[in-house]
Design an enzyme around this catalytic site. Structure first.
Site, PDB file in Angstrom:
ATOM      1  CB  SER A   1      -0.958  -0.045   1.200  1.00 17.77           C
ATOM      2  OG  SER A   1      -1.947   0.931   1.116  1.00 17.77           O
TER       3      SER A   1
ATOM      4  CG  ASP B   1      -2.580   3.975  -1.239  1.00 16.14           C
ATOM      5  OD1 ASP B   1      -3.372   3.922  -2.200  1.00 16.14           O
ATOM      6  OD2 ASP B   1      -2.691   3.248  -0.244  1.00 16.14           O
TER       7      ASP B   1
ATOM      8  CG  ASP C   1      -2.990  -0.704  -2.235  1.00 16.64           C
ATOM      9  OD1 ASP C   1      -3.018   0.490  -1.861  1.00 16.64           O
ATOM     10  OD2 ASP C   1      -3.543  -1.622  -1.602  1.00 16.64           O
TER      11      ASP C   1
ATOM     12  CG  ASP D   1      -6.007   0.722  -0.376  1.00 16.91           C
ATOM     13  OD1 ASP D   1      -5.177   1.659  -0.391  1.00 16.91           O
ATOM     14  OD2 ASP D   1      -5.968  -0.197   0.474  1.00 16.91           O
TER      15      ASP D   1
END
Length: 452
Positions: A104, A246, A248, A250
């Site tokens: 992340s 960010d 990833d 999410d």
């Protein structure tokens, strides 16, 4: 052994904490646990596996795929895609399991493994505990039952994942973005291609930064944890707003036309009013965590909306939403869940919906975000301490009590152990920022001395 699973999967320094052996073993354990739970009953199981662009994701992906296939699970390898895309594909393809390799917002040396159950939802705590227990049992000597011959899993690349996910985003967007100029900071991460494509198809004029991942530069001075470049780019290009993801994707944070940050609380407030207007905000309720700014709570009360607060972590927000059938929830950090369209925080979807609200109303993002006033909030991360003792230290409890008495009804204190990093977070809110800063620093000093 300490618990491997944190608030967002298993995470650590790749090839040190998170090794290929651990990734393979956890994947085999997940397959066995889900099989025992009846998830695979009556059919040959399938898993969707994706990753962010980190260099370590290449060998960890290979380990996960090998583990699943060795346990008799067919694997659809979707490559570099955002976490919410992997969750979405797990659901729409009817897969029994989804696996995302990403740390992340963490720095490049870290990586992580997130598991999704059938339907694209994160695994429940009890399933994670069972996977960890089974992994440890077999790590220490008990042999796995392994299929042979035609029983082993088959592996193939699923190149349609990108288009399937972007088409989904376009289908759920409430209105087009024609006339908007948007700067996108992709954090050199998993959404570097998906997000610009989605905003462009939606009609926006798009400027991208942080969209050239090389495996080593993810989150490096850019993205939702480093907004400086985005703020400068929005002002330089005269954009209507900026969106930051960010690694990833999410998460979503935003920047208004003047270069001011719009955080997750403000985004939730804007979307809550938009969804109430369209009749999509079930129960006139928003779910947020205890980290949400007090100003958010006051704004929701003023607007006649209900606020349900949970422990920190988007998984707990999601659990509350699913239990009570609420439609919107999220975190100050930018994890926003629109449950009718996503099973997890989706930064690209959130950014699209925020931009759509700007386009639909003709108002600036600053005007829309002005529905709430952020009270001064100081957050200090204290590293290198025994975070397991946060709730048991007498010295720390006394310091918190004294701080709460000093702040009275005009502020609050929150201490929590990070679920993804080895540190304790000290958060203090107060009407006066200098008071908040002073109290937070005193508490941080106590944390360091009491738990060091």
């Amino acid at each position: 052994m300490g618990r491997l699973f944190g608030t967002d999967g298993v995470r650590g320094v790749a090839n040190a904490d998170l090794t290929a052996e651990l990734a393979l073993g956890l994947s085999v354990a997940a397959a066995h646990v889900l099989a025992e739970a009846g998830t695979f009953e009556g059919h040959r199981p399938t898993a969707v596996v994706g990753r962010d662009p980190r260099a370590s994701g290449e060998f960890l992906e290979a380990a996960v795929v090998a583990g699943l296939a060795s346990a008799g699970v067919d694997v659809l390898r979707v490559g570099v895609l955002p976490t919410p895309a992997v969750a979405h594909l797990t659901g729409v393809l009817g897969a029994d399991l989804g696996v995302m390799l990403s740390a992340s917002h963490n720095a490049m040396p870290d990586n992580g493994i997130k598991f999704f159950a059938r339907g694209g939802h994160k695994l429940a705590d009890d399933l994670e505990d069972k996977i960890e227990s089974v992994y440890e049992e077999h790590r220490t000597g008990a042999p796995w039952e392994r299929p042979t011959g035609s029983g082993v899993g088959r592996v193939r690349d699923y190149d349609e994942g990108f288009e399937t996910y972007v088409a989904h985003l376009m289908a759920v967007l409430p209105n087009r973005l024609d006339g908007l100029k948007v700067v996108l900071d992709e954090a050199h991460g998993a959404a570097a291609h998906v997000s610009p494509e989605a905003f462009t198809r939606a009609g926006a004029q798009v400027v991208t930064i942080g969209a050239e991942p090389d495996g080593l530069n993810i989150n490096d001075g850019c993205g939702s944890t480093h907004l400086g470049l985005l703020k400068a780019a929005v002002v330089e290009h005269g954009a209507d707003l900026g969106i930051a993801h960010d690694g990833d994707a999410d998460r979503c944070l935003a920047v208004d036309a003047a270069g001011n940050e719009v955080d997750g609380d403000q985004i939730l407030a804007v979307l809550a009013l938009a969804m109430r207007e369209s009749g999509a905000l079930r129960g006139d309720t928003v779910v947020a965590t205890v980290m949400s700014n007090l100003g958010f709570k006051l704004a929701m009360e003023r607007e006649g909306l209900n606020l349900v607060q949970t422990a920190v972590g988007d998984r707990y927000v999601l659990e509350s939403m699913k239990e009570h059938d609420f439609a919107l929830g999220g975190e100050q950090s930018g994890h926003v869940i629109v449950l009718d369209h996503a099973t997890t925080g989706d930064g690209t979807l959130t950014g699209l919906m925020l931009a759509a609200r700007v386009a639909a109303t003709g108002k600036s993002l600053a005007d829309l975000a002005g529905v709430m006033e952020r009270l001064p909030q100081i957050l200090i991360n204290v590293p290198d301490v025994d975070k397991s003792r946060v709730k048991t230290s007498g010295d720390l409890a006394a310091a918190v009590t004294a701080a709460e008495q000093e702040l009275g009804s005009t502020g609050r204190v929150l201490l929590r152990s990070s679920g993804t990093e080895p540190l304790v977070r000290v958060m203090v809110e107060a009407a006066d920022i200098e008071q908040a800063r002073a109290v937070a620093q005193r508490l941080a000093d106590v944390v360091k001395s009491a738990l060091g």
